[in-house]
Design a protein around this motif. Structure first.
Motif, short mmCIF file in Angstrom:
data_model
loop_
_atom_site.label_atom_id
_atom_site.label_comp_id
_atom_site.label_asym_id
_atom_site.label_seq_id
_atom_site.Cartn_x
_atom_site.Cartn_y
_atom_site.Cartn_z
N TYR A 173 47.95 35.32 44.61
CA TYR A 173 46.58 35.28 44.79
C TYR A 173 46.16 35.64 43.16
CZ TYR A 173 47.85 36.66 49.25
OH TYR A 173 48.75 36.74 50.61
N ALA A 174 46.99 36.37 42.30
CA ALA A 174 46.54 36.61 40.77
C ALA A 174 47.03 35.52 40.10
CB ALA A 174 47.36 37.81 40.55
N SER A 175 46.26 35.20 38.98
CA SER A 175 46.47 34.07 38.01
C SER A 175 47.91 34.12 37.48
CB SER A 175 45.42 34.01 37.24
OG SER A 175 45.64 32.95 35.93
N GLY A 176 48.45 33.21 37.17
CA GLY A 176 49.65 33.18 36.56
C GLY A 176 49.64 32.28 35.23
N MET A 177 48.35 32.03 34.49
CA MET A 177 48.22 31.31 33.43
C MET A 177 47.44 32.04 32.30
SD MET A 177 47.12 27.45 34.62
CE MET A 177 45.71 27.96 35.47
N ASN A 178 47.55 31.52 31.00
CA ASN A 178 46.89 32.07 30.02
C ASN A 178 45.56 30.98 29.59
OD1 ASN A 178 48.38 34.28 29.52
ND2 ASN A 178 49.83 33.09 28.42
N PHE A 179 45.78 29.72 30.28
CA PHE A 179 44.76 28.81 29.90
C PHE A 179 43.88 29.02 31.02
CE2 PHE A 179 48.87 27.00 29.01
CZ PHE A 179 48.61 26.61 27.80
N VAL A 180 42.69 30.09 30.73
CA VAL A 180 41.73 30.43 31.63
C VAL A 180 40.62 30.73 30.74
CG1 VAL A 180 43.41 31.08 33.39
CG2 VAL A 180 42.50 32.68 31.89
N THR A 181 39.24 30.54 31.16
CA THR A 181 38.24 31.26 30.70
C THR A 181 37.77 32.44 31.15
OG1 THR A 181 36.73 30.00 32.45
CG2 THR A 181 37.16 28.88 30.53
N ARG A 182 38.36 32.62 32.38
CA ARG A 182 38.28 34.21 32.95
C ARG A 182 39.06 34.42 34.02
NH1 ARG A 182 35.15 37.55 36.50
NH2 ARG A 182 34.54 35.88 37.61
N HIS A 183 39.73 35.49 34.09
CA HIS A 183 40.67 36.02 35.41
C HIS A 183 39.54 36.50 36.26
CE1 HIS A 183 43.76 36.13 32.45
NE2 HIS A 183 44.49 35.64 33.49
N VAL A 184 39.86 36.13 37.51
CA VAL A 184 38.84 36.28 38.66
C VAL A 184 39.50 37.72 39.16
CG1 VAL A 184 38.17 35.79 41.25
CG2 VAL A 184 38.42 33.94 39.41
N HIS A 185 38.62 38.70 39.32
CA HIS A 185 39.08 40.16 39.60
C HIS A 185 39.31 40.09 41.19
CE1 HIS A 185 39.01 44.45 40.65
NE2 HIS A 185 38.94 44.59 39.18
N SER A 186 40.26 40.90 41.47
CA SER A 186 40.81 41.03 42.94
C SER A 186 39.68 41.29 43.91
CB SER A 186 41.86 42.27 42.96
OG SER A 186 41.52 43.45 42.72
N SER A 187 38.76 42.14 43.36
CA SER A 187 37.43 42.38 44.33
C SER A 187 36.71 40.91 44.63
CB SER A 187 36.63 43.48 43.51
OG SER A 187 36.09 42.75 42.44
N GLU A 188 36.89 40.12 43.72
CA GLU A 188 36.03 38.69 43.88
C GLU A 188 36.82 38.00 44.72
OE1 GLU A 188 34.01 36.92 40.30
OE2 GLU A 188 35.35 38.65 39.37
N TRP A 189 38.11 37.55 44.39
CA TRP A 189 39.03 36.89 45.41
C TRP A 189 39.17 37.36 46.76
CZ3 TRP A 189 43.73 38.98 46.74
CH2 TRP A 189 44.24 39.71 45.79
N SER A 190 39.39 38.62 46.89
CA SER A 190 39.82 39.28 48.36
C SER A 190 38.46 39.10 49.24
CB SER A 190 39.93 40.63 48.15
OG SER A 190 39.24 41.47 47.67
N LYS A 191 37.09 39.27 48.49
CA LYS A 191 35.92 38.92 49.25
C LYS A 191 35.77 37.74 49.77
CE LYS A 191 30.99 39.56 48.60
NZ LYS A 191 29.87 39.97 48.03
N ALA A 192 36.15 36.60 48.92
CA ALA A 192 36.23 35.16 49.11
C ALA A 192 37.18 34.94 50.26
CB ALA A 192 36.64 34.51 48.05
N LEU A 193 38.37 35.67 50.24
CA LEU A 193 39.44 35.45 51.60
C LEU A 193 38.76 36.17 52.57
CD1 LEU A 193 42.85 35.71 49.44
CD2 LEU A 193 41.95 33.76 50.50
N SER A 194 38.16 37.13 52.48
CA SER A 194 37.57 37.81 53.88
C SER A 194 36.84 37.02 54.60
CB SER A 194 36.90 39.12 53.44
OG SER A 194 35.46 38.51 52.90
#
Length: 300
Positions: free
Chosen positions: A93-114
């Motif tokens: 679920y966590a990002s595996g890249m450095n080519f990003v403009t922002r890392h999405v916090h676990s609170s955000e992606w988990s809320k989406a998966l909920s």
């Protein structure tokens, strides 16, 4: 004999084609496509009368601009529409890249998966990046990562070397989930010289107490040669199908078995493995010939 103008036209056309292909691999396939990979499997010894649909999501690698929270919500909405009896999350679920403009916090992606919904629940395992991105978990050498806590916090079942029994239409089956096989990176802590896994296949399957079919969730497919015939189906992610897959072959695959378990439905000695091409990107934001996908498996 080719003329100078013909040669320049040929070179220019080749360059334009290469640029267009690169643009597609960088900006279109990773961002704008979502496919549904469908499989129908009747494993040996499957319970007669048990019809089971599983919907699986793998390798989200939440980050902006490639996999923001609103895109995850859209993917979940599509997954919910596919009629799965259970929805399975296969890790990373966590990002595996450095080519990003922002890392999405676990609170955000988990809320989406909920927002995922299925009659028999949503079940998850961890991936290597969920461990690698958590420095505290790396130092402790085990326990829970922020990804464990985020998913459990929104009511998603997390399987860390754990098997549970479910029923559909009076027929039982098991979902067994392994902890990650590459969880701990090499380093001075604990004097690790190589990757160390926290998976326990034997201990997990020992929790199965009857003859009902077993569905095994294992982020990396490399465990498959060790999986006994008692397991009806193994579901994995991790490889992303190589992220570049042409003519059924992936030149670079993060597996010690190379292309053997890169993608799709693999049958060996009457044992079944399905490897998802995943949804996000790792290392580099490029996909070619293996678009982001949701997996649907109909069993029985």
């Amino acid at each position: 004999m080719i003329t100078r103008r013909g040669f320049m036209t040929l070179v220019g056309g080749g360059f334009a084609s290469f640029a267009a292909l690169g643009g597609y691999a960088f900006a279109v396939e990773p961002l704008a496509r979502l496919s549904i990979a469908r499989y129908r499997v009747i494993p040996p010894g499957w319970t007669p009368g048990l019809k089971l649909r599983l919907v699986a999501l793998a390798d989200l690698h939440a980050c902006e601009p490639w996999m923001p929270a609103d895109r995850i919500i859209s993917i979940c909405k599509r997954a919910n529409s596919l009629g799965g009896d259970a929805i399975l999350l296969l890790g990373d679920y966590a990002s595996g890249m450095n080519f990003v403009t922002r890392h999405v916090h676990s609170s955000e992606w988990s809320k989406a998966l909920s927002t995922l919904q299925a009659p028999l629940g949503v079940h998850a395992v961890m991936g290597n990046h969920d461990w690698w991105e958590d420095r505290t978990a790396q130092k402790s050498g085990g326990g829970e990562t922020f990804a464990h806590r985020a998913l459990m916090g929104v009511g998603i079942e997390v399987h860390s070397n754990r098997a549970i029994r479910l029923e559909k239409d009076g027929f039982g089956f098991w979902i067994a989930g392994l902890e990650d096989q590459l969880a701990l990176r090499p380093g001075k802590i604990w004097n690790r010289r190589r990757m160390a896994g926290l998976d326990d296949l034997d201990g997990t399957l020992a929790q199965v107490t009857d003859e009902a079919p077993v569905i095994l969730l294992a982020h990396e497919p490399d465990i498959f040669p060790k999986v006994p015939p008692r397991v009806s189906l193994t579901l994995s992610g991790h490889t992303h199908g190589g992220q570049v897959r042409l003519a059924g072959y992936s030149p670079v695959v993060p597996s010690r078995f190379g292309d053997r378990y890169a993608y799709g439905h693999i049958v060996e000695e009457d044992r079944n493995l399905i490897v998802s091409g995943g949804l996000g990107c790792s290392i580099a934001p490029v996909r070619l010939g293996v678009p982001p996908e949701i997996v649907v498996v109909d069993l029985g």
